[in-house]
Design an enzyme around this catalytic site. Sequence first.
Site, PDB file in Angstrom:
ATOM      1  N   ASP A 194       0.242  -4.032   6.395  1.00 62.88           N
ATOM      2  CA  ASP A 194      -0.771  -3.107   7.263  1.00 62.88           C
ATOM      3  C   ASP A 194      -2.071  -3.771   6.927  1.00 62.88           C
ATOM      4  O   ASP A 194      -2.878  -3.596   5.912  1.00 62.88           O
ATOM      5  CB  ASP A 194      -0.362  -1.664   7.012  1.00 62.88           C
ATOM      6  CG  ASP A 194       0.944  -1.299   7.286  1.00 62.88           C
ATOM      7  OD1 ASP A 194       1.611  -2.248   7.664  1.00 62.88           O
ATOM      8  OD2 ASP A 194       0.995  -0.077   7.363  1.00 62.88           O
TER       9      ASP A 194
ATOM     10  N   HIS B 150       0.853  -1.152   0.097  1.00 61.50           N
ATOM     11  CA  HIS B 150      -0.022   0.025  -0.029  1.00 61.50           C
ATOM     12  C   HIS B 150       0.892   1.265  -0.077  1.00 61.50           C
ATOM     13  O   HIS B 150       2.022   1.182   0.073  1.00 61.50           O
ATOM     14  CB  HIS B 150      -0.914  -0.158   1.209  1.00 61.50           C
ATOM     15  CG  HIS B 150      -0.253   0.198   2.653  1.00 61.50           C
ATOM     16  ND1 HIS B 150       0.609  -0.827   3.013  1.00 61.50           N
ATOM     17  CD2 HIS B 150      -0.438   1.263   3.478  1.00 61.50           C
ATOM     18  CE1 HIS B 150       0.796  -0.411   4.150  1.00 61.50           C
ATOM     19  NE2 HIS B 150       0.542   0.801   4.519  1.00 61.50           N
TER      20      HIS B 150
ATOM     21  N   HIS C  92       1.573   4.114   1.876  1.00 65.68           N
ATOM     22  CA  HIS C  92       1.969   5.032   2.928  1.00 65.68           C
ATOM     23  C   HIS C  92       3.550   4.871   2.918  1.00 65.68           C
ATOM     24  O   HIS C  92       4.143   3.867   2.422  1.00 65.68           O
ATOM     25  CB  HIS C  92       1.504   4.108   4.353  1.00 65.68           C
ATOM     26  CG  HIS C  92       0.208   4.414   4.625  1.00 65.68           C
ATOM     27  ND1 HIS C  92      -0.866   3.743   5.536  1.00 65.68           N
ATOM     28  CD2 HIS C  92      -0.667   5.541   4.411  1.00 65.68           C
ATOM     29  CE1 HIS C  92      -1.863   4.294   5.797  1.00 65.68           C
ATOM     30  NE2 HIS C  92      -1.971   5.411   4.929  1.00 65.68           N
TER      31      HIS C  92
ATOM     32  N   HIS D 201      -7.227  -1.921   5.751  1.00 66.94           N
ATOM     33  CA  HIS D 201      -6.147  -0.864   6.314  1.00 66.94           C
ATOM     34  C   HIS D 201      -6.951   0.660   5.904  1.00 66.94           C
ATOM     35  O   HIS D 201      -7.748   0.503   4.849  1.00 66.94           O
ATOM     36  CB  HIS D 201      -4.968  -1.083   5.440  1.00 66.94           C
ATOM     37  CG  HIS D 201      -3.682  -0.085   6.221  1.00 66.94           C
ATOM     38  ND1 HIS D 201      -3.464  -0.230   7.631  1.00 66.94           N
ATOM     39  CD2 HIS D 201      -2.873   0.411   5.815  1.00 66.94           C
ATOM     40  CE1 HIS D 201      -2.358   0.423   7.770  1.00 66.94           C
ATOM     41  NE2 HIS D 201      -2.145   0.939   6.834  1.00 66.94           N
TER      42      HIS D 201
ATOM     43  N   HIS E 167       7.544  -4.923  11.581  1.00 70.25           N
ATOM     44  CA  HIS E 167       6.758  -3.469  11.292  1.00 70.25           C
ATOM     45  C   HIS E 167       6.250  -3.026  12.704  1.00 70.25           C
ATOM     46  O   HIS E 167       5.182  -3.062  13.146  1.00 70.25           O
ATOM     47  CB  HIS E 167       5.614  -3.757  10.497  1.00 70.25           C
ATOM     48  CG  HIS E 167       4.743  -2.409  10.113  1.00 70.25           C
ATOM     49  ND1 HIS E 167       3.736  -2.148  10.791  1.00 70.25           N
ATOM     50  CD2 HIS E 167       5.043  -1.689   9.020  1.00 70.25           C
ATOM     51  CE1 HIS E 167       3.039  -1.002  10.309  1.00 70.25           C
ATOM     52  NE2 HIS E 167       3.996  -0.889   9.050  1.00 70.25           N
TER      53      HIS E 167
ATOM     54  N   ASP F 288       6.143   4.513   4.887  1.00 72.05           N
ATOM     55  CA  ASP F 288       6.985   3.466   5.439  1.00 72.05           C
ATOM     56  C   ASP F 288       7.100   2.140   4.392  1.00 72.05           C
ATOM     57  O   ASP F 288       7.808   1.476   4.603  1.00 72.05           O
ATOM     58  CB  ASP F 288       6.799   3.193   6.848  1.00 72.05           C
ATOM     59  CG  ASP F 288       5.244   2.857   7.205  1.00 72.05           C
ATOM     60  OD1 ASP F 288       4.338   3.406   6.309  1.00 72.05           O
ATOM     61  OD2 ASP F 288       4.740   2.260   8.164  1.00 72.05           O
ATOM     62  N   HIS F 289       6.095   2.190   3.498  1.00 77.74           N
ATOM     63  CA  HIS F 289       6.299   1.028   2.763  1.00 77.74           C
ATOM     64  C   HIS F 289       6.572   1.375   1.211  1.00 77.74           C
ATOM     65  O   HIS F 289       6.539   0.240   0.340  1.00 77.74           O
ATOM     66  CB  HIS F 289       4.664   0.371   2.651  1.00 77.74           C
ATOM     67  CG  HIS F 289       4.462   0.121   4.109  1.00 77.74           C
ATOM     68  ND1 HIS F 289       4.410  -1.460   4.535  1.00 77.74           N
ATOM     69  CD2 HIS F 289       4.028   0.482   5.276  1.00 77.74           C
ATOM     70  CE1 HIS F 289       4.243  -1.710   5.684  1.00 77.74           C
ATOM     71  NE2 HIS F 289       3.965  -0.226   5.992  1.00 77.74           N
TER      72      HIS F 289
HETATM   73 ZN   LIG Z   1       0.100   1.692   6.206  1.00 75.25          ZN
END
Ligand SMILES: [Zn+2]
Length: 306
Positions: free
Chosen positions: A209, A63, A65, A142, A267, A67-68
């Site tokens: 997530d 996804h 976000h 999520h 994570h 941090d990914h």
């Molecule tokens: Zn996320």
Amino acid sequence: MSQREFVVLGTASQVPTRQRNHNGYFLRWDGEGLLFDPGEGTQRQMLHAGVSATAITRIGVTHFHGDHSLGLAGVIQRINLDRVPHPVDVYYPATGEVFFDRLRHATAFHETAELRPRPVFEPGPLPAPGAPFTLEAVRLSHPVDSFGYRLVEPDGSRLLPERLAALGLRGPDVGVLQREGRIERDGRTVTLAEVSVPKPGQRFAFVMDTRLCDGVGELAEGADLLVIEATFLDADAHLAEEHGHLTAAQAARVATEAGVRTLVLTHFSQRYPELDGHLAEARKHFDGELVVAEDLARVPVPPRRP
Ligand SMILES: [Zn+2]
């Protein structure tokens, strides 16, 4: 000799800490290399871990976000700088196309490599040309569209040289046997099953997530190696539900129900400087091989099931 291992590049959710880089994971699977969820700093973590850009054959983003996915910009430019000679397929939620396009073209660079965008529109099998496995996406839960990924190797068989020799089968005979499943020899039919043993295919699942949902169990089902987010501990379970994440105990329970062999938790929220709690809470629910991931750890894919 096949080489299958999972390399942890980073384990931090949301923000990096002094001990943890943003997310980033690399699965080496024989000749394939799958990079998952590259957060900031992934390129440098690859250097520390000895993972070259050329080793990457596919990239999976669960996804969009940061941090990914913020690491996509750097990794994609590195793939081009190093003139990676093979195409690289990139899987990501189709609704995040605008984010993918921006990261792909974040700054000016000279394009030399072939990147093949494979937006995921719906759950199911993904196009994976040339792969010795099938790749599937499963929808997670999520605040933004999130897909987990599963790699499934088909079952096969391993030929037994002593049985082949005893029947005088060699060279082209073996080819016929493998192609057609049988061959005539001395007036009778020899089947593939007589001269081989089953070689069960292996499974890898990547679950990031998500709050607990059907997709988590579906991905984990029968996995030899499950990599799953465990952002929170039991005491913060309400935060997990609210923000669309899992606790270590939830992840471990799913793994047990799904018959997972090696479980990798990762994570982690910055609120936990130490991870003893994750180990203890997961251990209560899972008695297989359990790894609380640390940056730059390497986890072997377990040997095939007997
Ligand atoms: Zn996320």
